[in-house]
Design a protein around this motif. Structure first.
Motif, PDB file in Angstrom:
ATOM      1  N   ASN A 118      -3.139  -4.077   3.381  1.00  0.00           N
ATOM      2  CA  ASN A 118      -2.062  -3.577   2.515  1.00  0.00           C
ATOM      3  C   ASN A 118      -0.875  -3.041   3.331  1.00  0.00           C
ATOM      4  O   ASN A 118      -0.070  -2.286   2.831  1.00  0.00           O
ATOM      5  N   GLY A 175       0.973   4.039  -3.106  1.00  0.00           N
ATOM      6  CA  GLY A 175       0.699   5.436  -2.807  1.00  0.00           C
ATOM      7  C   GLY A 175       1.798   6.378  -3.263  1.00  0.00           C
ATOM      8  O   GLY A 175       1.550   7.555  -3.544  1.00  0.00           O
ATOM      9  N   LEU A 219      -3.192   3.201   5.121  1.00  0.00           N
ATOM     10  CA  LEU A 219      -2.921   1.780   4.959  1.00  0.00           C
ATOM     11  C   LEU A 219      -3.837   0.965   5.871  1.00  0.00           C
ATOM     12  O   LEU A 219      -3.860   1.181   7.086  1.00  0.00           O
ATOM     13  N   THR A 220      -4.577   0.046   5.280  1.00  0.00           N
ATOM     14  CA  THR A 220      -5.376  -0.896   6.065  1.00  0.00           C
ATOM     15  C   THR A 220      -4.480  -2.087   6.406  1.00  0.00           C
ATOM     16  O   THR A 220      -3.420  -2.259   5.788  1.00  0.00           O
ATOM     17  N   GLY A 279       0.811  -1.217   0.000  1.00  0.00           N
ATOM     18  CA  GLY A 279       0.000   0.000   0.000  1.00  0.00           C
ATOM     19  C   GLY A 279       0.840   1.261   0.000  1.00  0.00           C
ATOM     20  O   GLY A 279       0.464   2.287  -0.560  1.00  0.00           O
TER      21      GLY A 279
END
Length: 148
Positions: free
Chosen positions: A70, A52, A66-67, A48
């Protein structure tokens, strides 16, 4: 017409950033770095994060959310392990050297003692940021295009 000095990050670029990583689940700053150098697409960064960064321009600042999926993954209860003979596995044999909450040295993945009962320890092998939502504020300082 694009300015010649404007260049966006693409895969395989070597970049220098300033960053602040915050664990937004627990509202804690995890780390900060000035002039941190890395290569995009090197498989050594969080997916992630790399996604990005792609497309950023020099001197641009961006917040990347970010979860767990990711970042460092969801928290996996299967990575909690009961270790029998704990006293015999640690150097001194004295569990007070590694009380609950301490990290075991020289263990891969890094593991945290979360309980000790008699001669058995319960350790957590999840990354400390597993299951956490994160926010990464990044300022792109430099792009160095590497030869292909």
């Amino acid at each position: 017409k694009k300015k010649k000095n404007k260049m966006a990050v693409i895969d395989k670029d070597s970049i220098i950033i300033d960053y602040t990583l915050t664990n937004t689940t627990d509202n804690k700053v995890v780390s900060t770095g000035a002039t941190y150098s890395l290569q995009i697409g090197g498989s050594n960064m969080l997916p992630g994060f790399e996604a990005g960064i792609i497309g950023m321009n020099i001197d641009e600042t961006k917040t990347i959310t970010l979860t767990p999926e990711n970042a460092w993954g969801v928290y996996d209860t299967n990575l909690r392990k009961h270790v029998p003979f704990f006293k015999h596995l640690i150097g001194s044999g004295d569990t007070s050297d590694y009380p609950v909450g301490s990290w075991l040295p020289n263990v891969t993945p890094p593991s945290k003692v979360i309980g000790v009962t008699g001669d058995t320890a319960t350790i957590d092998c999840n990354n400390v940021l597993a299951g956490k939502n994160l926010s990464l504020e990044v300022t792109l300082k430099q792009i160095r295009v590497l030869p292909s």
